[in-house]
Design a protein around this motif. Structure first.
Motif, PDB file in Angstrom:
ATOM      1  N   CYS A 159      52.283  40.625  16.761  1.00 13.53           N
ATOM      2  CA  CYS A 159      52.309  42.144  17.489  1.00 13.53           C
ATOM      3  C   CYS A 159      51.706  43.333  16.811  1.00 13.53           C
ATOM      4  CB  CYS A 159      53.309  42.101  17.855  1.00 13.53           C
ATOM      5  SG  CYS A 159      53.878  43.485  18.836  1.00 13.53           S
ATOM      6  N   GLU A 160      50.532  43.690  16.914  1.00 14.13           N
ATOM      7  CA  GLU A 160      50.523  44.939  15.908  1.00 14.13           C
ATOM      8  C   GLU A 160      50.732  46.114  15.522  1.00 14.13           C
ATOM      9  OE1 GLU A 160      45.897  48.201  16.478  1.00 14.13           O
ATOM     10  OE2 GLU A 160      45.760  45.694  16.835  1.00 14.13           O
ATOM     11  N   GLU A 161      51.856  46.371  16.778  1.00 16.45           N
ATOM     12  CA  GLU A 161      52.457  47.463  16.543  1.00 16.45           C
ATOM     13  C   GLU A 161      53.664  47.656  15.573  1.00 16.45           C
ATOM     14  OE1 GLU A 161      53.368  46.133  20.752  1.00 16.45           O
ATOM     15  OE2 GLU A 161      52.087  46.140  19.417  1.00 16.45           O
ATOM     16  N   ARG A 162      54.272  45.944  15.087  1.00 17.06           N
ATOM     17  CA  ARG A 162      55.168  45.406  14.203  1.00 17.06           C
ATOM     18  C   ARG A 162      54.330  46.084  12.621  1.00 17.06           C
ATOM     19  NH1 ARG A 162      58.568  42.857  16.768  1.00 17.06           N
ATOM     20  NH2 ARG A 162      60.169  43.310  15.057  1.00 17.06           N
ATOM     21  N   GLY A 163      53.420  45.901  12.490  1.00 21.80           N
ATOM     22  CA  GLY A 163      52.498  45.761  10.946  1.00 21.80           C
ATOM     23  C   GLY A 163      53.028  44.711  10.477  1.00 21.80           C
ATOM     24  N   PHE A 164      52.962  43.815  10.246  1.00 18.77           N
ATOM     25  CA  PHE A 164      53.825  42.394   9.412  1.00 18.77           C
ATOM     26  C   PHE A 164      52.162  42.217   8.824  1.00 18.77           C
ATOM     27  CE2 PHE A 164      57.502  42.301  12.054  1.00 18.77           C
ATOM     28  CZ  PHE A 164      58.615  42.358  10.988  1.00 18.77           C
ATOM     29  N   SER A 165      51.362  42.045   9.792  1.00 23.23           N
ATOM     30  CA  SER A 165      49.625  41.716   9.519  1.00 23.23           C
ATOM     31  C   SER A 165      48.820  41.752   8.255  1.00 23.23           C
ATOM     32  CB  SER A 165      49.335  40.395  10.597  1.00 23.23           C
ATOM     33  OG  SER A 165      48.202  40.055  10.267  1.00 23.23           O
ATOM     34  N   TYR A 166      48.642  42.184   7.930  1.00 24.57           N
ATOM     35  CA  TYR A 166      46.899  42.552   6.674  1.00 24.57           C
ATOM     36  C   TYR A 166      45.975  41.412   7.829  1.00 24.57           C
ATOM     37  CZ  TYR A 166      47.149  37.224   5.355  1.00 24.57           C
ATOM     38  OH  TYR A 166      47.163  35.991   5.126  1.00 24.57           O
ATOM     39  N   MET A 167      46.112  41.333   8.740  1.00 27.25           N
ATOM     40  CA  MET A 167      44.705  41.088   9.626  1.00 27.25           C
ATOM     41  C   MET A 167      44.439  41.857  10.492  1.00 27.25           C
ATOM     42  SD  MET A 167      43.329  37.859   8.139  1.00 27.25           S
ATOM     43  CE  MET A 167      42.087  37.630   9.320  1.00 27.25           C
TER      44      MET A 167
ATOM     45  N   LEU B  94      52.370  50.696   9.057  1.00 27.42           N
ATOM     46  CA  LEU B  94      52.782  50.188   7.708  1.00 27.42           C
ATOM     47  C   LEU B  94      54.255  50.108   8.278  1.00 27.42           C
ATOM     48  CD1 LEU B  94      50.857  51.858   5.384  1.00 27.42           C
ATOM     49  CD2 LEU B  94      50.590  48.921   5.853  1.00 27.42           C
ATOM     50  N   ASP B  95      54.586  48.997   9.187  1.00 29.58           N
ATOM     51  CA  ASP B  95      56.290  49.294   9.543  1.00 29.58           C
ATOM     52  C   ASP B  95      56.448  48.237   8.812  1.00 29.58           C
ATOM     53  OD1 ASP B  95      58.533  48.716  11.264  1.00 29.58           O
ATOM     54  OD2 ASP B  95      57.584  49.833  12.768  1.00 29.58           O
ATOM     55  N   MET B  96      56.320  46.939   9.203  1.00 32.05           N
ATOM     56  CA  MET B  96      57.218  45.665   8.840  1.00 32.05           C
ATOM     57  C   MET B  96      58.771  45.442   9.021  1.00 32.05           C
ATOM     58  SD  MET B  96      55.000  44.891   5.261  1.00 32.05           S
ATOM     59  CE  MET B  96      53.263  45.214   4.961  1.00 32.05           C
ATOM     60  N   ARG B  97      58.772  46.093  10.125  1.00 29.26           N
ATOM     61  CA  ARG B  97      61.047  45.828   9.975  1.00 29.26           C
ATOM     62  C   ARG B  97      61.510  45.023  11.000  1.00 29.26           C
ATOM     63  NH1 ARG B  97      62.247  51.745  12.165  1.00 29.26           N
ATOM     64  NH2 ARG B  97      60.654  51.562  13.059  1.00 29.26           N
TER      65      ARG B  97
ATOM     66  N   SER C  50      58.072  34.700  12.916  1.00 25.32           N
ATOM     67  CA  SER C  50      57.643  34.263  13.912  1.00 25.32           C
ATOM     68  C   SER C  50      56.142  34.753  14.086  1.00 25.32           C
ATOM     69  CB  SER C  50      58.217  35.041  14.924  1.00 25.32           C
ATOM     70  OG  SER C  50      58.047  35.840  15.365  1.00 25.32           O
ATOM     71  N   SER C  51      55.326  34.248  15.135  1.00 24.67           N
ATOM     72  CA  SER C  51      53.894  34.257  15.409  1.00 24.67           C
ATOM     73  C   SER C  51      54.053  35.466  16.048  1.00 24.67           C
ATOM     74  CB  SER C  51      53.527  33.114  16.445  1.00 24.67           C
ATOM     75  OG  SER C  51      53.709  31.936  16.067  1.00 24.67           O
ATOM     76  N   TYR C  52      55.131  35.474  16.854  1.00 21.98           N
ATOM     77  CA  TYR C  52      55.015  37.041  17.590  1.00 21.98           C
ATOM     78  C   TYR C  52      54.731  38.425  16.975  1.00 21.98           C
ATOM     79  CZ  TYR C  52      56.460  40.893  20.533  1.00 21.98           C
ATOM     80  OH  TYR C  52      56.777  42.215  21.137  1.00 21.98           O
ATOM     81  N   GLN C  53      56.028  38.615  16.003  1.00 26.76           N
ATOM     82  CA  GLN C  53      55.735  39.379  14.709  1.00 26.76           C
ATOM     83  C   GLN C  53      54.302  39.439  13.878  1.00 26.76           C
ATOM     84  OE1 GLN C  53      59.124  37.760  12.839  1.00 26.76           O
ATOM     85  NE2 GLN C  53      60.418  39.605  14.302  1.00 26.76           N
ATOM     86  N   LEU C  54      54.241  38.591  13.942  1.00 28.88           N
ATOM     87  CA  LEU C  54      53.072  38.344  12.882  1.00 28.88           C
ATOM     88  C   LEU C  54      52.016  38.923  14.114  1.00 28.88           C
ATOM     89  CD1 LEU C  54      53.041  35.502  10.472  1.00 28.88           C
ATOM     90  CD2 LEU C  54      53.637  37.659   9.987  1.00 28.88           C
TER      91      LEU C  54
ATOM     92  N   ASP D 284      64.727  42.929  19.043  1.00 23.42           N
ATOM     93  CA  ASP D 284      65.539  42.993  20.045  1.00 23.42           C
ATOM     94  C   ASP D 284      64.600  42.135  20.808  1.00 23.42           C
ATOM     95  OD1 ASP D 284      67.801  44.820  19.942  1.00 23.42           O
ATOM     96  OD2 ASP D 284      66.056  45.792  19.432  1.00 23.42           O
ATOM     97  N   ASP D 285      63.360  42.450  20.300  1.00 25.95           N
ATOM     98  CA  ASP D 285      61.633  40.762  21.558  1.00 25.95           C
ATOM     99  C   ASP D 285      62.193  39.518  21.848  1.00 25.95           C
ATOM    100  OD1 ASP D 285      60.723  43.350  22.184  1.00 25.95           O
ATOM    101  OD2 ASP D 285      59.429  43.164  20.476  1.00 25.95           O
ATOM    102  N   ALA D 286      62.830  39.211  19.921  1.00 27.81           N
ATOM    103  CA  ALA D 286      63.519  37.698  20.125  1.00 27.81           C
ATOM    104  C   ALA D 286      64.405  37.327  20.924  1.00 27.81           C
ATOM    105  CB  ALA D 286      63.398  37.909  18.352  1.00 27.81           C
TER     106      ALA D 286
END
Length: 313
Positions: A112-120, A126-129, A106-110, A57-59
């Motif tokens: 954006c903390e609440e999306r849970g894509f990044s191990y950083m 733990l989302d990743m959707r 996307s850089s935004y998804q990685l 949705d954000d994209a």
């Protein structure tokens, strides 16, 4: 929501590869922040059309705003690119002049903390959707899937050699308390990988990739989608596909190989009975990779590969 920031990978190579023309109809299956789409509309001005899809949705919101100067020349659907047949039917489009698929996160998804894509991001959930309204999350997968299922995901989608150890430790940890954050998963992975193998970059990258792919079903039906979408091109139309790991690239390469061949009959047969004809010319005999300059500016382009094909019938 912070600004949807994303640097499109190999932008010039993609746009040049599509051979854009005024009045053409184009499909961008992963619109993201609209970077590639903007240049497609510019390159097909003043009458070109763009149909795009995305699950985020954000994209969609960011891309709609970025493409707004083009008025009614574009339309974005909240849909998986694999459902392109339905989208084209809704737009009364039979064939395309070009198509672009960009499988990168996307850089935004990685970021954006609440999306849970990044191990950083250790405190991230733990989302990743990709699609925030989808049911399955990384948390559900890690806490509910059987150990052998987690091993399979890590091995196949992440090509992780320590999949068995990681899965066993995930199951062991969740018996004490459910896993909730990316940091908890990173700790498990770090304790599962032998010390001598920890000098080749972050230990968690492959596992996070694998879990993300499983959560979003990224490889499901990908081969069939590439075949079908390429066959929706007009003669002379081109498809450009950006992949970011070997599994995706292998699938695209295999699909292009089938489309390029003249016959799929058993070689023992004296004559061809399948009727298969060559459908495309592969423009990139070897995949294009990002320039040294681009990799220095955008580290996420380092693992990208671009394959381009042209419809000939």
């Amino acid at each position: 929501m912070k600004d949807f920031a994303h640097i499109p990978v190999m932008l010039n190579e993609c746009i040049d590869g599509l051979k854009l023309q005024d009045g053409g109809i184009y499909f961008d299956g992963t619109v993201g922040g609209g970077g590639h789409s903007y240049e497609i509309l510019m390159g097909s001005s003043p009458n070109g059309r763009l149909i795009a899809t995305d699950l985020d949705d954000d994209a969609i919101k960011a891309a709609t705003q970025r493409l707004s100067p083009f008025g009614n020349r574009f339309k974005i659907y909240k849909s998986n690119y694999k459902n392109f047949e339905e989208v084209l039917k809704a737009e009364n489009i039979d064939f395309l002049d070009g198509a672009l698929l960009d499988f990168g996160v996307s850089s935004y998804q990685l970021d954006c903390e609440e999306r849970g894509f990044s191990y950083m991001k250790p405190d991230a959930p733990l989302d990743m959707r990709m699609n925030s309204s989808a049911q399955l999350t990384a948390e559900m997968l890690l806490n509910e899937y059987r150990q052998n299922e987690i091993v399979k995901i890590l091995k196949i989608y992440g090509e992780e050699k320590f999949a068995s150890q990681i899965a066993a430790n995930i199951v062991k940890a969740r018996t004490r308390k459910p896993l909730k954050t990316c940091g908890e998963l990173v700790d498990i992975i770090e304790h599962s990988v032998p010390t001598k193998f920890k000098n080749n970059g972050p230990c968690s990258r492959k596992s996070f990739q694998a879990i993300r792919i499983a959560v979003n079903g990224e490889l499901d039906g990908l081969y069939e989608c590439v075949l079908a979408l390429t066959r929706r091109l007009k003669k002379g139309g081109r498809i450009a596909i950006l992949t970011f790991h070997s599994l995706e690239d292998r699938i695209v390469k295999q699909a292009f190989k089938l489309l390029e061949c003249d016959c799929v009959c058993d070689k023992s047969l004296p004559v061809c009975v399948c009727g298969k004809v060559k459908e495309i010319e592969i423009i990139t005999k070897k995949p294009i990779t990002a320039s040294v300059k681009e990799m220095a500016i955008n580290s996420r382009s380092k693992c990208a590969k671009l394959r381009i094909a042209e419809k000939i019938i």
